[in-house]
Write an enzyme that holds these catalytic residues in place. Structure first.
Site, PDB file in Angstrom:
ATOM      1  N   ARG A   1     -10.025  -7.555   9.988  1.00  0.00           N
ATOM      2  CA  ARG A   1     -10.098  -8.056  11.358  1.00  0.00           C
ATOM      3  C   ARG A   1     -10.314  -9.561  11.421  1.00  0.00           C
ATOM      4  O   ARG A   1      -9.784 -10.234  12.315  1.00  0.00           O
ATOM      5  CB  ARG A   1     -11.221  -7.331  12.102  1.00  0.00           C
ATOM      6  CG  ARG A   1     -10.931  -5.878  12.401  1.00  0.00           C
ATOM      7  CD  ARG A   1     -12.183  -5.121  12.793  1.00  0.00           C
ATOM      8  NE  ARG A   1     -13.103  -4.982  11.664  1.00  0.00           N
ATOM      9  CZ  ARG A   1     -14.297  -4.400  11.731  1.00  0.00           C
ATOM     10  NH1 ARG A   1     -14.723  -3.904  12.878  1.00  0.00           N
ATOM     11  NH2 ARG A   1     -15.055  -4.293  10.664  1.00  0.00           N
TER      12      ARG A   1
ATOM     13  N   GLN B   1       0.859  -1.182   0.000  1.00  0.00           N
ATOM     14  CA  GLN B   1       0.000   0.000   0.000  1.00  0.00           C
ATOM     15  C   GLN B   1       0.892   1.228   0.000  1.00  0.00           C
ATOM     16  O   GLN B   1       1.596   1.506   0.971  1.00  0.00           O
ATOM     17  CB  GLN B   1      -0.925   0.009   1.212  1.00  0.00           C
ATOM     18  CG  GLN B   1      -1.927   1.158   1.177  1.00  0.00           C
ATOM     19  CD  GLN B   1      -2.739   1.255   2.441  1.00  0.00           C
ATOM     20  OE1 GLN B   1      -2.241   1.706   3.468  1.00  0.00           O
ATOM     21  NE2 GLN B   1      -3.985   0.809   2.381  1.00  0.00           N
TER      22      GLN B   1
ATOM     23  N   TYR C   1      -6.287  10.710   3.653  1.00  0.00           N
ATOM     24  CA  TYR C   1      -4.872  10.833   3.353  1.00  0.00           C
ATOM     25  C   TYR C   1      -4.720  11.893   2.243  1.00  0.00           C
ATOM     26  O   TYR C   1      -5.694  12.509   1.823  1.00  0.00           O
ATOM     27  CB  TYR C   1      -4.295   9.483   2.946  1.00  0.00           C
ATOM     28  CG  TYR C   1      -4.034   8.543   4.111  1.00  0.00           C
ATOM     29  CD1 TYR C   1      -4.977   8.380   5.127  1.00  0.00           C
ATOM     30  CD2 TYR C   1      -2.871   7.805   4.202  1.00  0.00           C
ATOM     31  CE1 TYR C   1      -4.752   7.528   6.200  1.00  0.00           C
ATOM     32  CE2 TYR C   1      -2.632   6.945   5.272  1.00  0.00           C
ATOM     33  CZ  TYR C   1      -3.572   6.810   6.257  1.00  0.00           C
ATOM     34  OH  TYR C   1      -3.343   5.971   7.317  1.00  0.00           O
TER      35      TYR C   1
END
Length: 395
Positions: A346, A99, A169
């Site tokens: 998760r 990423q 971001y």
């Protein structure tokens, strides 16, 4: 289109053994900004657990682009470690994505030792400094930094480059009208606000060609007033598709700066977050404003599906569905809906071998309880506290 999420798939020039993706979640295992054995094992364990593609987060293109100082800035100094990481993941049969991003206003300038930049000047709740408005020179420099990082990550053996265009971001801050108050050619209309993301995608694709897959994480909705709406997110995705620079989009949501729980849903670990923060931030979290930062959203399986279906019906390019995917039948439904890949976070933190067990029929669903107590552990080594407590190691 196959209905089997465990069937092999092509992602641009890359062949994946199945259609499952370990989503990027900061691992908290780079205390010196370098690859560690712990980071390698973090990704190797999900590779051994059957995932098709695991994603390394967070690989910053510039020092001021880190969310805090304990993150990797891509460069010659990090190449050897990144090569060890990709070799280890490939040894498990999985592919590996990096990423690639610039945190923009989500960066902690005080921690990084260099002030954060964003679309417009604003106060930082993370550093208690002012975020400065990016100049033309900054945007040229950052675009070149993306290109340099992309080239180095190809050399390091990454299969996929995921460009971070969500969560407030840098690129996302330009897209959000509430964060982008510019009056120049980078602000105002969506076409202007989309310039930076499109420029970066084009520059990276021109650099790497078909050597690797290039994808982007984009927002279905930022979840705050002045953020990217679903309509704008879709319009932006259509621009990216028309440009033809990307092999797939991963559909995410929320804002690390303004509304992080919009992405995660489920439990709201306010006390755990407060304990993990510096004293000045900890005090701020005790105020009404601080407490409202972690809004409560009930968890439901595949909670982004409804919004994502709007993208699917309007786009022809491959899409990755993300957001509360824990069950085999959810994954199969995603394939039936026309999504090419499913991204999990998760669920794989709790059970790194979940993909293998779902594929073999040894499980129908993961056992993650979505308490989100894993979120504050990013500052000390991302892990599932439930598993740690069961093992007797505490948190």
């Amino acid at each position: 289109m196959t209905s089997d999420p465990f069937a092999p798939a092509a992602l641009g020039p890359v062949r994946l053994r199945n259609r499952t993706v370990k989503a990027a979640t900061f691992e908290g295992r780079t205390p010196e900004g370098q690859v560690t054995d712990e980071l390698i094992e973090y990704h190797a364990v999900v590779g051994r657990g059957g995932v098709g593609l695991t994603t390394v987060a967070y690989l910053a293109v510039a020092p001021e682009g880190r969310t805090h100082r304990e993150q990797i800035v891509v460069g010659e100094h990090s190449l050897a470690g990144l090569r060890r990481l990709t070799d280890a993941v490939h040894g498990t049969g999985a592919a590996i994505a990096g990423q690639v991003g610039h945190a923009g206003p989500v960066a902690n300038g005080r921690s990084n030792g260099v002030k954060a930049i964003g679309a417009s000047r604003m106060p930082s709740p993370l550093s208690m400094q002012m975020i400065r408005s990016a100049t033309e020179a900054d945007l040229t420099r950052v675009t070149r930094a993306y290109v340099a990082a992309a080239r180095l990550l190809v050399r390091a053996g990454f299969d996929v480059l995921e460009l971070h265009m969500a969560h407030s971001y840098l690129i996302s801050s330009f897209l959000a009208p509430g964060l982008n108050r510019r009056k120049d050619s980078w602000g105002g209309s969506l076409e202007n606000r989309a310039r930076l993301g499109r420029q970066v995608a084009r520059a990276v694709r021109d650099e790497v060609g078909s050597e690797v897959a290039v994808t982007a994480k984009v927002s279905l909705s930022d979840g705050f007033k002045g953020g990217v709406t679903t309509d704008e997110g879709l319009a932006y995705a259509q621009l990216l598709e028309a440009d033809g620079c990307l092999d797939a989009l991963q559909l995410s949501g929320g804002s690390s700066l303004m509304n992080p729980m919009y992405l995660f849903r489920g439990g709201t670990p306010v006390a755990e977050f407060a304990r993990s923060m510096p004293l000045v931030v900890r005090a701020g979290m005790r105020t009404p404003v601080g407490r409202s930062f972690l809004k409560a959203y009930p968890f439901e399986e595949a909670y982004f599906r409804e919004k994502a279906l709007r993208f699917r019906s309007s786009l022809s390019m491959p899409l990755m569905l993300l957001g509360g995917i824990n069950r085999r039948d959810t994954m199969e439904q995603a394939m039936a809906d026309g999504f090419e890949f499913v991204a999990m976070g998760r669920a794989l933190l709790r059970e790194p071998d979940l993909v293998d067990r779902l594929a073999a029929g040894r499980a129908d669903a993961g056992v993650c309880i979505h308490c989100n107590r894993c979120m504050p552990t990013i500052y000390s080594g991302t892990r599932c506290p439930v598993v740690a407590e069961a093992a007797g190691s505490g948190c």
